[in-house]
Design an enzyme around this catalytic site. Structure first.
Site, PDB file in Angstrom:
ATOM      1  N   HIS A  70     -47.640  46.922  35.858  1.00 59.52           N
ATOM      2  CA  HIS A  70     -48.121  46.603  34.521  1.00 59.52           C
ATOM      3  C   HIS A  70     -46.960  46.076  33.697  1.00 59.52           C
ATOM      4  CE1 HIS A  70     -47.391  50.911  34.997  1.00 59.52           C
ATOM      5  NE2 HIS A  70     -46.852  50.861  33.792  1.00 59.52           N
TER       6      HIS A  70
ATOM      7  N   ALA B  97     -39.537  58.710  32.906  1.00 57.23           N
ATOM      8  CA  ALA B  97     -38.162  58.296  33.202  1.00 57.23           C
ATOM      9  C   ALA B  97     -37.974  58.101  34.701  1.00 57.23           C
ATOM     10  CB  ALA B  97     -37.182  59.350  32.689  1.00 57.23           C
TER      11      ALA B  97
ATOM     12  N   SER C 146     -46.630  55.590  41.605  1.00 54.17           N
ATOM     13  CA  SER C 146     -46.574  54.126  41.676  1.00 54.17           C
ATOM     14  C   SER C 146     -47.300  53.585  42.904  1.00 54.17           C
ATOM     15  CB  SER C 146     -45.105  53.700  41.738  1.00 54.17           C
ATOM     16  OG  SER C 146     -44.998  52.359  42.145  1.00 54.17           O
TER      17      SER C 146
ATOM     18  N   GLU D  43     -46.153  51.393  44.611  1.00 47.85           N
ATOM     19  CA  GLU D  43     -45.110  51.173  45.632  1.00 47.85           C
ATOM     20  C   GLU D  43     -45.182  52.231  46.727  1.00 47.85           C
ATOM     21  OE1 GLU D  43     -42.303  48.984  46.330  1.00 47.85           O
ATOM     22  OE2 GLU D  43     -43.699  47.726  45.227  1.00 47.85           O
TER      23      GLU D  43
ATOM     24  N   GLY E  34     -37.961  53.063  27.608  1.00 49.29           N
ATOM     25  CA  GLY E  34     -38.489  52.104  28.572  1.00 49.29           C
ATOM     26  C   GLY E  34     -39.768  51.437  28.089  1.00 49.29           C
TER      27      GLY E  34
ATOM     28  N   TYR F 212     -36.929  53.540  46.347  1.00 48.49           N
ATOM     29  CA  TYR F 212     -37.721  53.856  45.150  1.00 48.49           C
ATOM     30  C   TYR F 212     -39.088  54.412  45.565  1.00 48.49           C
ATOM     31  CZ  TYR F 212     -40.827  53.000  41.164  1.00 48.49           C
ATOM     32  OH  TYR F 212     -41.768  53.140  40.170  1.00 48.49           O
TER      33      TYR F 212
HETATM   34  P1  NAP Z   1     -38.503  51.273  32.631  1.00 47.69           P
HETATM   35  O1  NAP Z   1     -38.816  50.265  31.561  1.00 47.69           O
HETATM   36  O2  NAP Z   1     -37.491  50.948  33.660  1.00 47.69           O
HETATM   37  O3  NAP Z   1     -38.116  52.635  31.880  1.00 47.69           O
HETATM   38  C1  NAP Z   1     -37.544  53.687  32.586  1.00 47.69           C
HETATM   39  C2  NAP Z   1     -37.052  54.714  31.584  1.00 47.69           C
HETATM   40  O4  NAP Z   1     -36.402  55.779  32.327  1.00 47.69           O
HETATM   41  C3  NAP Z   1     -36.020  54.188  30.590  1.00 47.69           C
HETATM   42  O5  NAP Z   1     -36.248  54.787  29.330  1.00 47.69           O
HETATM   43  C4  NAP Z   1     -34.710  54.688  31.175  1.00 47.69           C
HETATM   44  O6  NAP Z   1     -33.677  54.854  30.233  1.00 47.69           O
HETATM   45  C5  NAP Z   1     -35.150  56.037  31.688  1.00 47.69           C
HETATM   46  N1  NAP Z   1     -34.219  56.642  32.634  1.00 47.69           N
HETATM   47  C6  NAP Z   1     -33.646  56.088  33.717  1.00 47.69           C
HETATM   48  N2  NAP Z   1     -32.850  56.978  34.343  1.00 47.69           N
HETATM   49  C7  NAP Z   1     -32.928  58.128  33.629  1.00 47.69           C
HETATM   50  C8  NAP Z   1     -32.336  59.398  33.739  1.00 47.69           C
HETATM   51  N3  NAP Z   1     -31.455  59.694  34.707  1.00 47.69           N
HETATM   52  N4  NAP Z   1     -32.663  60.361  32.829  1.00 47.69           N
HETATM   53  C9  NAP Z   1     -33.502  60.088  31.806  1.00 47.69           C
HETATM   54  N5  NAP Z   1     -34.069  58.882  31.628  1.00 47.69           N
HETATM   55  C10 NAP Z   1     -33.791  57.913  32.536  1.00 47.69           C
HETATM   56  O7  NAP Z   1     -39.845  51.657  33.419  1.00 47.69           O
HETATM   57  P2  NAP Z   1     -41.382  51.484  32.981  1.00 47.69           P
HETATM   58  O8  NAP Z   1     -41.863  50.172  33.470  1.00 47.69           O
HETATM   59  O9  NAP Z   1     -41.514  51.856  31.574  1.00 47.69           O
HETATM   60  O10 NAP Z   1     -42.065  52.564  33.918  1.00 47.69           O
HETATM   61  C11 NAP Z   1     -42.253  53.906  33.465  1.00 47.69           C
HETATM   62  C12 NAP Z   1     -42.450  54.809  34.662  1.00 47.69           C
HETATM   63  O11 NAP Z   1     -43.588  54.377  35.408  1.00 47.69           O
HETATM   64  C13 NAP Z   1     -41.301  54.822  35.648  1.00 47.69           C
HETATM   65  O12 NAP Z   1     -41.225  56.109  36.206  1.00 47.69           O
HETATM   66  C14 NAP Z   1     -41.723  53.829  36.717  1.00 47.69           C
HETATM   67  O13 NAP Z   1     -41.083  54.111  37.934  1.00 47.69           O
HETATM   68  C15 NAP Z   1     -43.201  54.082  36.759  1.00 47.69           C
HETATM   69  N6  NAP Z   1     -44.063  52.981  37.161  1.00 47.69           N
HETATM   70  C16 NAP Z   1     -43.938  51.773  36.550  1.00 47.69           C
HETATM   71  C17 NAP Z   1     -44.810  50.765  36.899  1.00 47.69           C
HETATM   72  C18 NAP Z   1     -44.748  49.409  36.216  1.00 47.69           C
HETATM   73  O14 NAP Z   1     -45.332  48.451  36.751  1.00 47.69           O
HETATM   74  N7  NAP Z   1     -44.137  49.306  35.052  1.00 47.69           N
HETATM   75  C19 NAP Z   1     -45.802  50.969  37.869  1.00 47.69           C
HETATM   76  C20 NAP Z   1     -45.886  52.233  38.461  1.00 47.69           C
HETATM   77  C21 NAP Z   1     -45.020  53.246  38.090  1.00 47.69           C
HETATM   78  P3  NAP Z   1     -32.682  53.608  29.887  1.00 47.69           P
HETATM   79  O15 NAP Z   1     -33.449  52.750  28.902  1.00 47.69           O
HETATM   80  O16 NAP Z   1     -31.505  54.292  29.298  1.00 47.69           O
HETATM   81  O17 NAP Z   1     -32.405  52.899  31.167  1.00 47.69           O
HETATM   82  O1  F7E Z   2     -41.335  42.431  41.949  1.00 47.71           O
HETATM   83  C1  F7E Z   2     -41.049  39.478  44.075  1.00 47.71           C
HETATM   84  C2  F7E Z   2     -40.555  40.800  44.626  1.00 47.71           C
HETATM   85  O2  F7E Z   2     -39.537  43.610  40.702  1.00 47.71           O
HETATM   86  C3  F7E Z   2     -42.644  41.984  42.209  1.00 47.71           C
HETATM   87  C4  F7E Z   2     -41.779  48.248  39.233  1.00 47.71           C
HETATM   88  O3  F7E Z   2     -42.275  48.426  37.922  1.00 47.71           O
HETATM   89  O4  F7E Z   2     -43.952  47.676  40.070  1.00 47.71           O
HETATM   90  C5  F7E Z   2     -42.627  47.214  39.950  1.00 47.71           C
HETATM   91  O5  F7E Z   2     -42.054  46.980  41.231  1.00 47.71           O
HETATM   92  C6  F7E Z   2     -42.624  41.047  43.412  1.00 47.71           C
HETATM   93  C7  F7E Z   2     -41.851  41.606  44.609  1.00 47.71           C
HETATM   94  O6  F7E Z   2     -41.891  44.558  40.762  1.00 47.71           O
HETATM   95  C8  F7E Z   2     -38.228  37.925  42.425  1.00 47.71           C
HETATM   96  O7  F7E Z   2     -39.986  40.644  45.914  1.00 47.71           O
HETATM   97  C9  F7E Z   2     -39.760  37.337  43.835  1.00 47.71           C
HETATM   98  O8  F7E Z   2     -42.583  41.344  45.777  1.00 47.71           O
HETATM   99  O9  F7E Z   2     -41.451  42.573  39.415  1.00 47.71           O
HETATM  100  P1  F7E Z   2     -40.975  43.285  40.631  1.00 47.71           P
HETATM  101  P2  F7E Z   2     -42.170  45.572  41.973  1.00 47.71           P
HETATM  102  O10 F7E Z   2     -41.121  45.528  42.987  1.00 47.71           O
HETATM  103  O11 F7E Z   2     -43.574  45.340  42.410  1.00 47.71           O
HETATM  104  C10 F7E Z   2     -44.105  48.902  40.803  1.00 47.71           C
HETATM  105  C11 F7E Z   2     -45.576  49.254  40.807  1.00 47.71           C
HETATM  106  C12 F7E Z   2     -43.216  49.982  40.299  1.00 47.71           C
HETATM  107  O12 F7E Z   2     -43.551  51.149  40.372  1.00 47.71           O
HETATM  108  C13 F7E Z   2     -41.814  49.590  39.974  1.00 47.71           C
HETATM  109  O13 F7E Z   2     -41.230  50.576  39.106  1.00 47.71           O
HETATM  110  O14 F7E Z   2     -41.944  39.853  43.027  1.00 47.71           O
HETATM  111  N1  F7E Z   2     -39.982  38.639  43.515  1.00 47.71           N
HETATM  112  N2  F7E Z   2     -38.686  36.887  43.178  1.00 47.71           N
HETATM  113  C14 F7E Z   2     -39.057  39.024  42.640  1.00 47.71           C
HETATM  114  N3  F7E Z   2     -38.859  40.209  42.012  1.00 47.71           N
HETATM  115  C15 F7E Z   2     -37.832  40.292  41.141  1.00 47.71           C
HETATM  116  N4  F7E Z   2     -37.629  41.457  40.470  1.00 47.71           N
HETATM  117  N5  F7E Z   2     -36.987  39.242  40.909  1.00 47.71           N
HETATM  118  C16 F7E Z   2     -37.130  38.029  41.537  1.00 47.71           C
HETATM  119  O15 F7E Z   2     -36.378  37.099  41.301  1.00 47.71           O
END
Ligand code: NAP
Ligand code: F7E
Length: 332
Positions: free
Chosen positions: A191, A94, A138, A140, A18, A161
């Site tokens: 991020h 993950a 998160s 969220e 990821g 989620y």
């Molecule tokens: P991501 O790009 O969606 O990566 C998620 C990873 O989890 C991928 O490697 C995916 O594998 C793996 N995965 C999914 N289901 C799994 C399973 N059943 N067993 C093992 N691995 C599995 O997410 P990210 O943005 O890097 O985020 C990393 C973590 O931070 C996540 O837990 C996310 O919820 C959390 N988080 C993200 C954000 C953000 O803004 N990015 C903010 C707050 C928290 P595949 O590649 O095979 O799908």
């Molecule tokens: O949406 C709006 C949507 O899917 C951001 C994950 O990494 O951050 C992420 O969750 C906003 C939302 O991120 C579209 O409704 C409008 O209000 O990029 P997003 P998210 O839902 O904030 C949190 C911190 C995590 O932990 C999660 O893993 O954008 N929006 N139009 C849209 N969003 C998407 N995806 N696609 C659209 O077309």
């Protein structure tokens, strides 16, 4: 007496394939760690981010990167991995991480994003409770609670989620309190990066802007343009994960920039960086509206700044430019 045991610089990352897994692996390899990371079997090769890690750190450091099959839905795979790798630090990244998708798959999201953390924590407790554990919590989890949000803010998740993350978050605290384990949660706000998945809104916008400029796409269809998020750069945020595990005492931290922008503002910045007017190319469609929306997330990272000396290095405009530039290079 001073502890003279050398630190165990072996890290295990779930979710290596990821976005965050790749940046964290890069950071740890550059800091001398042996890094073990998990991937899942897929019908197509989805290891492009891991390839980027290898290219970035170079052949020599890449020898310390080891890839394993494991699944958070499969307890035995986690126990086996701990026995095989014997890590000093475990980063649980993950998850089924897409909020909109979690409304379509609430049960499997709970199983992986929520119960998956329970499987891993219990496997660690039985294998070696001295392992330091990081849980990817998160923003969220705050859902509808008004901003600014910090470590004491009430949790009110608005999606399957978010609910699954709340469970994993509280369980991490529970293992810390029950078993005296060094188990911490980073409550990370959104991020992003050029390695962000293409169906998150920032990357969807940067990719579309680049492809429209290159003549490969006509329009971009989005949902709620008014949602406000606190967007930072993933490369900055993985350093905070590591800092949390180097602390003297375990504690949870909000990681954020302290600045918010709307989806519309992201569109303005992305299209104007390629000399285009977003209004000529973007339309909205109700199919992208979620059953319940999180309107406004804005983090207060004061505790992390004070106790971890952590600060984000890349600004909002810098982030937009980085993403658009990378997608434009890929498109042309
Ligand atoms: P991501 O790009 O969606 O990566 C998620 C990873 O989890 C991928 O490697 C995916 O594998 C793996 N995965 C999914 N289901 C799994 C399973 N059943 N067993 C093992 N691995 C599995 O997410 P990210 O943005 O890097 O985020 C990393 C973590 O931070 C996540 O837990 C996310 O919820 C959390 N988080 C993200 C954000 C953000 O803004 N990015 C903010 C707050 C928290 P595949 O590649 O095979 O799908
Ligand atoms: O949406 C709006 C949507 O899917 C951001 C994950 O990494 O951050 C992420 O969750 C906003 C939302 O991120 C579209 O409704 C409008 O209000 O990029 P997003 P998210 O839902 O904030 C949190 C911190 C995590 O932990 C999660 O893993 O954008 N929006 N139009 C849209 N969003 C998407 N995806 N696609 C659209 O077309």
């Amino acid at each position: 007496m001073t502890d003279t045991t050398p630190p165990n610089k072996t890290a295990l990352i779930t979710g290596l394939s990821g976005q965050d897994g790749s940046y964290l692996a890069e950071f740890l390899l550059e800091n001398g760690y042996d890094v073990h990371g998990t991937v899942r079997r897929s019908s197509v090769n989805n290891h492009w981010r891991i390839d980027e890690v290898r290219r970035t750190v170079g052949d020599k450091a890449a020898e310390r990167l080891h890839v394993h099959y494991a699944d958070l839905a499969d307890s035995a795979s986690l126990s086996r991995l701990l026995t095989e790798t014997n890590p000093g630090e475990v980063y649980n990244l993950a998850a089924q991480s897409h909020v909109a998708v979690s409304f379509e798959t609430p049960e499997s999201t709970a199983d992986v994003t929520g119960t998956g953390a329970a499987r891993l924590l219990e496997a660690i407790r039985l294998h070696n409770p001295e392992i330091r554990f990081y849980q990817a919590s998160s923003s969220e989890m705050f859902g509808s609670t008004p901003p600014p949000q910090n470590e004491s803010t009430e949790l009110h998740p608005r999606s399957p989620y978010g609910c699954a993350k709340v469970y994993a978050h509280h369980l991490t605290i529970n293992y810390r309190e029950s078993y005296d384990m060094f188990a911490v949660s980073g409550i990370l706000f959104n991020h992003e990066s050029p390695r962000r998945g293409e169906n998150f809104v920032t990357r969807k916008i940067s990719l579309a802007a680049a492809r429209i400029k290159a003549g490969l796409q006509d329009e971009l269809v989005l949902g709620n343009l008014d949602a406000r998020r606190d967007w930072g750069f993933a490369g900055d945020y993985v350093k905070a994960m590591w800092l949390m595990l180097q602390n003297d005492a375990p504690s949870d931290y909000v990681i954020a920039t302290g600045e918010d922008h709307s989806v519309e503002e992201f569109c303005v910045a992305a299209f104007s960086s390629l000399d285009m007017d977003w209004r000529d190319h973007v339309r909205t469609d109700p199919s992208f509206i979620r059953p319940a929306e999180v309107d406004h997330l804005l983090g207060d990272p004061t505790k992390a700044e004070r106790e971890l000396s952590w600060k984000p290095e890349i600004s909002f405009s810098g982030l937009v430019e980085l993403m658009v530039e990378a997608d434009y290079q890929r498109a042309t």
